[in-house]
Design a protein around this motif. Structure first.
Motif, PDB file in Angstrom:
ATOM      1  N   ASN A   2       0.822  -1.217   0.000  1.00 49.51           N
ATOM      2  CA  ASN A   2       0.000   0.000   0.000  1.00 49.51           C
ATOM      3  C   ASN A   2       0.851   1.261   0.000  1.00 49.51           C
ATOM      4  O   ASN A   2       0.500   2.262   0.625  1.00 49.51           O
ATOM      5  CB  ASN A   2      -0.959   0.013   1.181  1.00 49.51           C
ATOM      6  CG  ASN A   2      -1.979  -1.094   1.118  1.00 49.51           C
ATOM      7  OD1 ASN A   2      -2.308  -1.572   0.030  1.00 49.51           O
ATOM      8  ND2 ASN A   2      -2.469  -1.517   2.255  1.00 49.51           N
ATOM      9  N   GLY A   3       2.021   1.216  -0.618  1.00 47.94           N
ATOM     10  CA  GLY A   3       2.885   2.386  -0.700  1.00 47.94           C
ATOM     11  C   GLY A   3       3.742   2.631   0.528  1.00 47.94           C
ATOM     12  O   GLY A   3       4.488   3.597   0.571  1.00 47.94           O
ATOM     13  N   SER A   4       3.639   1.771   1.534  1.00 48.98           N
ATOM     14  CA  SER A   4       4.447   1.925   2.753  1.00 48.98           C
ATOM     15  C   SER A   4       5.540   0.876   2.789  1.00 48.98           C
ATOM     16  O   SER A   4       5.366  -0.234   2.294  1.00 48.98           O
ATOM     17  CB  SER A   4       3.571   1.770   3.997  1.00 48.98           C
ATOM     18  OG  SER A   4       2.605   2.787   4.045  1.00 48.98           O
ATOM     19  N   ARG A   5       6.670   1.239   3.404  1.00 48.42           N
ATOM     20  CA  ARG A   5       7.784   0.300   3.545  1.00 48.42           C
ATOM     21  C   ARG A   5       7.676  -0.391   4.894  1.00 48.42           C
ATOM     22  O   ARG A   5       7.326   0.217   5.893  1.00 48.42           O
ATOM     23  CB  ARG A   5       9.098   1.044   3.450  1.00 48.42           C
ATOM     24  CG  ARG A   5       9.308   1.674   2.076  1.00 48.42           C
ATOM     25  CD  ARG A   5      10.623   2.350   2.021  1.00 48.42           C
ATOM     26  NE  ARG A   5      11.624   1.291   1.905  1.00 48.42           N
ATOM     27  CZ  ARG A   5      12.858   1.466   1.513  1.00 48.42           C
ATOM     28  NH1 ARG A   5      13.270   2.671   1.205  1.00 48.42           N
ATOM     29  NH2 ARG A   5      13.700   0.478   1.427  1.00 48.42           N
ATOM     30  N   TYR A   6       7.982  -1.667   4.927  1.00 48.78           N
ATOM     31  CA  TYR A   6       7.954  -2.456   6.151  1.00 48.78           C
ATOM     32  C   TYR A   6       9.231  -3.282   6.231  1.00 48.78           C
ATOM     33  O   TYR A   6       9.787  -3.665   5.207  1.00 48.78           O
ATOM     34  CB  TYR A   6       6.751  -3.412   6.169  1.00 48.78           C
ATOM     35  CG  TYR A   6       5.428  -2.704   6.316  1.00 48.78           C
ATOM     36  CD1 TYR A   6       4.908  -2.450   7.574  1.00 48.78           C
ATOM     37  CD2 TYR A   6       4.707  -2.285   5.208  1.00 48.78           C
ATOM     38  CE1 TYR A   6       3.690  -1.804   7.725  1.00 48.78           C
ATOM     39  CE2 TYR A   6       3.496  -1.638   5.342  1.00 48.78           C
ATOM     40  CZ  TYR A   6       2.992  -1.407   6.599  1.00 48.78           C
ATOM     41  OH  TYR A   6       1.795  -0.763   6.743  1.00 48.78           O
ATOM     42  N   THR A   7       9.666  -3.564   7.444  1.00 50.16           N
ATOM     43  CA  THR A   7      10.782  -4.476   7.670  1.00 50.16           C
ATOM     44  C   THR A   7      10.208  -5.809   8.108  1.00 50.16           C
ATOM     45  O   THR A   7       9.417  -5.860   9.051  1.00 50.16           O
ATOM     46  CB  THR A   7      11.716  -3.937   8.773  1.00 50.16           C
ATOM     47  OG1 THR A   7      12.231  -2.668   8.346  1.00 50.16           O
ATOM     48  CG2 THR A   7      12.860  -4.897   9.034  1.00 50.16           C
ATOM     49  N   TRP A  26       0.765  -9.652   9.595  1.00 53.45           N
ATOM     50  CA  TRP A  26       0.569  -8.797  10.757  1.00 53.45           C
ATOM     51  C   TRP A  26       1.462  -7.579  10.598  1.00 53.45           C
ATOM     52  O   TRP A  26       2.597  -7.682  10.157  1.00 53.45           O
ATOM     53  CB  TRP A  26       0.971  -9.502  12.050  1.00 53.45           C
ATOM     54  CG  TRP A  26       0.120 -10.659  12.421  1.00 53.45           C
ATOM     55  CD1 TRP A  26      -1.177 -10.633  12.842  1.00 53.45           C
ATOM     56  CD2 TRP A  26       0.509 -12.034  12.438  1.00 53.45           C
ATOM     57  NE1 TRP A  26      -1.617 -11.893  13.109  1.00 53.45           N
ATOM     58  CE2 TRP A  26      -0.600 -12.781  12.874  1.00 53.45           C
ATOM     59  CE3 TRP A  26       1.682 -12.703  12.117  1.00 53.45           C
ATOM     60  CZ2 TRP A  26      -0.561 -14.157  13.004  1.00 53.45           C
ATOM     61  CZ3 TRP A  26       1.714 -14.069  12.256  1.00 53.45           C
ATOM     62  CH2 TRP A  26       0.596 -14.782  12.696  1.00 53.45           C
ATOM     63  N   VAL A  27       0.947  -6.430  10.954  1.00 56.46           N
ATOM     64  CA  VAL A  27       1.743  -5.206  10.950  1.00 56.46           C
ATOM     65  C   VAL A  27       1.585  -4.553  12.321  1.00 56.46           C
ATOM     66  O   VAL A  27       0.588  -4.778  13.013  1.00 56.46           O
ATOM     67  CB  VAL A  27       1.309  -4.226   9.829  1.00 56.46           C
ATOM     68  CG1 VAL A  27       1.567  -4.815   8.463  1.00 56.46           C
ATOM     69  CG2 VAL A  27      -0.138  -3.832   9.975  1.00 56.46           C
ATOM     70  N   PRO A  28       2.552  -3.731  12.724  1.00 62.79           N
ATOM     71  CA  PRO A  28       2.436  -3.055  14.023  1.00 62.79           C
ATOM     72  C   PRO A  28       1.187  -2.175  14.055  1.00 62.79           C
ATOM     73  O   PRO A  28       0.838  -1.534  13.066  1.00 62.79           O
ATOM     74  CB  PRO A  28       3.701  -2.200  14.106  1.00 62.79           C
ATOM     75  CG  PRO A  28       4.656  -2.825  13.147  1.00 62.79           C
ATOM     76  CD  PRO A  28       3.802  -3.414  12.051  1.00 62.79           C
TER      77      PRO A  28
END
Length: 80
Positions: A2-7, A26-28
């Motif tokens: 969705n256009g966001s970066r995640y680690t 799962w995301v924070p």
């Protein structure tokens, strides 16, 4: 996503089945300041894993101490 970066912090094996909702990701959680101020909502389910050598009784004792401290810090305020 969705256009966001995640680690990526970890990947569960295909056989992993923690919930019946079949989450795939799962995301924070990100709380607004207003939501952070609400200490009386109980809608989250939290899962944990015991550290090697720690018994469930030890973990429960520590959680109870944390809950007591939270109860002192976030005392319920009377409704206005």
């Amino acid at each position: 996503m969705n256009g966001s970066r995640y680690t990526v912090a970890g990947v569960m094996p295909a056989s992993f089945d923690l919930t019946t909702d079949s989450e795939e990701l799962w995301v924070p959680i990100a709380f607004t300041p207003e939501r952070k101020a609400m200490h009386d909502e109980h809608y989250l389910t939290v899962y944990g894993r015991l550290k090697a050598g720690v018994t469930s009784q030890q973990a429960l004792a520590e959680l109870e101490a944390v809950a007591a401290a939270c109860g002192t810090t976030f005392r319920r305020r009377p409704a206005i």
